[in-house]
Design an enzyme around this catalytic site. Structure first.
Site, PDB file in Angstrom:
ATOM      1  N   HIS A  11      98.741 100.432  67.753  1.00  0.00           N
ATOM      2  CA  HIS A  11      97.252 100.840  67.694  1.00  0.00           C
ATOM      3  C   HIS A  11      96.589 100.478  69.063  1.00  0.00           C
ATOM      4  O   HIS A  11      95.885 101.486  69.679  1.00  0.00           O
ATOM      5  CB  HIS A  11      96.377 100.552  66.389  1.00  0.00           C
ATOM      6  CG  HIS A  11      97.068 100.986  65.025  1.00  0.00           C
ATOM      7  ND1 HIS A  11      96.842 102.136  64.628  1.00  0.00           N
ATOM      8  CD2 HIS A  11      97.671 100.264  64.224  1.00  0.00           C
ATOM      9  CE1 HIS A  11      97.358 102.111  63.460  1.00  0.00           C
ATOM     10  NE2 HIS A  11      97.965 101.135  63.012  1.00  0.00           N
ATOM     11  N   ASP A  68      93.295  89.433  73.509  1.00  0.00           N
ATOM     12  CA  ASP A  68      93.341  88.915  72.111  1.00  0.00           C
ATOM     13  C   ASP A  68      91.862  89.159  71.768  1.00  0.00           C
ATOM     14  O   ASP A  68      91.022  89.283  72.348  1.00  0.00           O
ATOM     15  CB  ASP A  68      93.434  87.281  72.250  1.00  0.00           C
ATOM     16  CG  ASP A  68      93.859  86.708  70.858  1.00  0.00           C
ATOM     17  OD1 ASP A  68      94.864  87.590  70.177  1.00  0.00           O
ATOM     18  OD2 ASP A  68      93.455  85.795  70.543  1.00  0.00           O
ATOM     19  N   GLY A 154      92.834  97.370  61.184  1.00  0.00           N
ATOM     20  CA  GLY A 154      92.300  95.836  60.993  1.00  0.00           C
ATOM     21  C   GLY A 154      91.090  96.035  60.033  1.00  0.00           C
ATOM     22  O   GLY A 154      91.328  96.569  58.971  1.00  0.00           O
ATOM     23  N   ASP A 156      88.343  97.338  61.066  1.00  0.00           N
ATOM     24  CA  ASP A 156      87.487  98.596  61.332  1.00  0.00           C
ATOM     25  C   ASP A 156      86.699  99.588  60.199  1.00  0.00           C
ATOM     26  O   ASP A 156      85.408  99.779  60.652  1.00  0.00           O
ATOM     27  CB  ASP A 156      88.342  99.577  62.361  1.00  0.00           C
ATOM     28  CG  ASP A 156      88.592  99.039  63.590  1.00  0.00           C
ATOM     29  OD1 ASP A 156      88.266  98.182  63.932  1.00  0.00           O
ATOM     30  OD2 ASP A 156      89.411  99.888  64.319  1.00  0.00           O
TER      31      ASP A 156
END
Length: 196
Positions: A11, A68, A154, A156
Site C-alpha cells: 500500500h 516510518d 491501517g 485510514d
C-alpha cells in the site's frame, strides 16, 4: 538518481509511486534482492525510519529511502505512535489494531489525533560522501467512533483529516495523496532530490 523505497508494504509503495510519478525511477526491495525483515527497534518514528534506510544502504549499497509512520492520539498520550502497526500485538492485524484503538477511546470526548511520517534518504555522492536527510509530514484530524470507507489501509477508515467530511478510507487515493502525512513528507524528499 535511481532509488529504492525500503518497504515491504504494498500500500505504501503504491502511494509513493503515485506521488513520485515518473520523476525518479523507483526500485523495490525485491528488485534489489532484499528479502530481509527490516529492523525497527529504536522506539521512535524518526529512529526507525533511519534504521531501515541505513540497513538497506549498508547491505545493498543502493541509494534508498525508508519511512516510518505512526498515528498519535492526544487522549492516549501519543499512542499508538511508533507501535501503530502492532498496537494490538503480533501478528500485525489492522482490524485488531482499529478495534483496540476504538476500545481505548470509548467514552473519550477528545478524539484529536495526527498522523506523522518521517522519510529518511541515504545515498552516496559522486565524490563518495554518504549523505543522510530526513523529511517529516504531519496531518491533523479526528478519530471517528466507527470506521467509514474501504480505501486506504491501517487506521485510514477511522481518521478524518481537518477540513474534510470524509475519512482517509473514503477519499480517493489521488485526493489523499495531496494532503496526507506521507505526501507531505514526500514533498520535502522530492524537492530535495530535484536539487541534488
Amino acid at each position: 538518481m535511481e532509488l529504492c523505497f525500503a518497504t515491504n508494504n504494498a500500500h505504501k509503495l503504491e502511494e509513493v509511486a503515485a506521488a513520485l510519478g515518473n520523476a525518479f525511477p523507483l526500485r523495490t526491495l525485491r528488485e534489489i534482492g532484499c528479502a530481509d525483515e527490516l529492523p525497527e527497534t529504536t522506539g521512535t518514528i524518526p529512529g526507525n525510519s533511519h534504521q531501515k534506510a541505513r540497513y538497506v544502504f549498508d547491505h545493498f549499497d543502493v541509494a534508498c529511502f525508508a519511512d516510518d509512520t505512526g498515528l498519535e492520539v492526544d487522549a492516549l498520550n501519543g499512542e499508538p505512535g511508533v507501535d501503530s502497526a502492532y498496537y494490538a500485538g503480533e501478528p500485525r492485524d489492522n482490524e485488531r489494531n482499529k478495534a483496540l484503538l476504538l476500545k481505548n477511546l470509548d467514552g473519550e470526548p477528545n478524539r484529536r489525533a495526527q498522523f506523522r511520517s518521517v522519510f529518511t534518504l541515504v545515498y552516496r555522492t559522486d565524490s563518495g560522501e554518504v549523505v543522510e536527510q530526513q523529511f517529516e509530514g504531519i496531518v491533523a484530524g479526528t478519530i471517528l467512533t466507527a470506521p467509514r470507507g474501504e480505501g486506504g489501509f491501517g487506521y485510514d477508515p477511522l481518521f478524518m483529516p481537518d477540513g474534510y467530511t470524509q475519512t482517509f478510507g473514503e477519499l480517493p487515493l489521488s485526493e489523499k495523496n495531496k494532503i496526507s502525512h506521507r505526501a507531505r513528507a514526500l514533498e520535502g524528499l522530492v524537492a530535495y532530490l530535484r536539487g541534488v
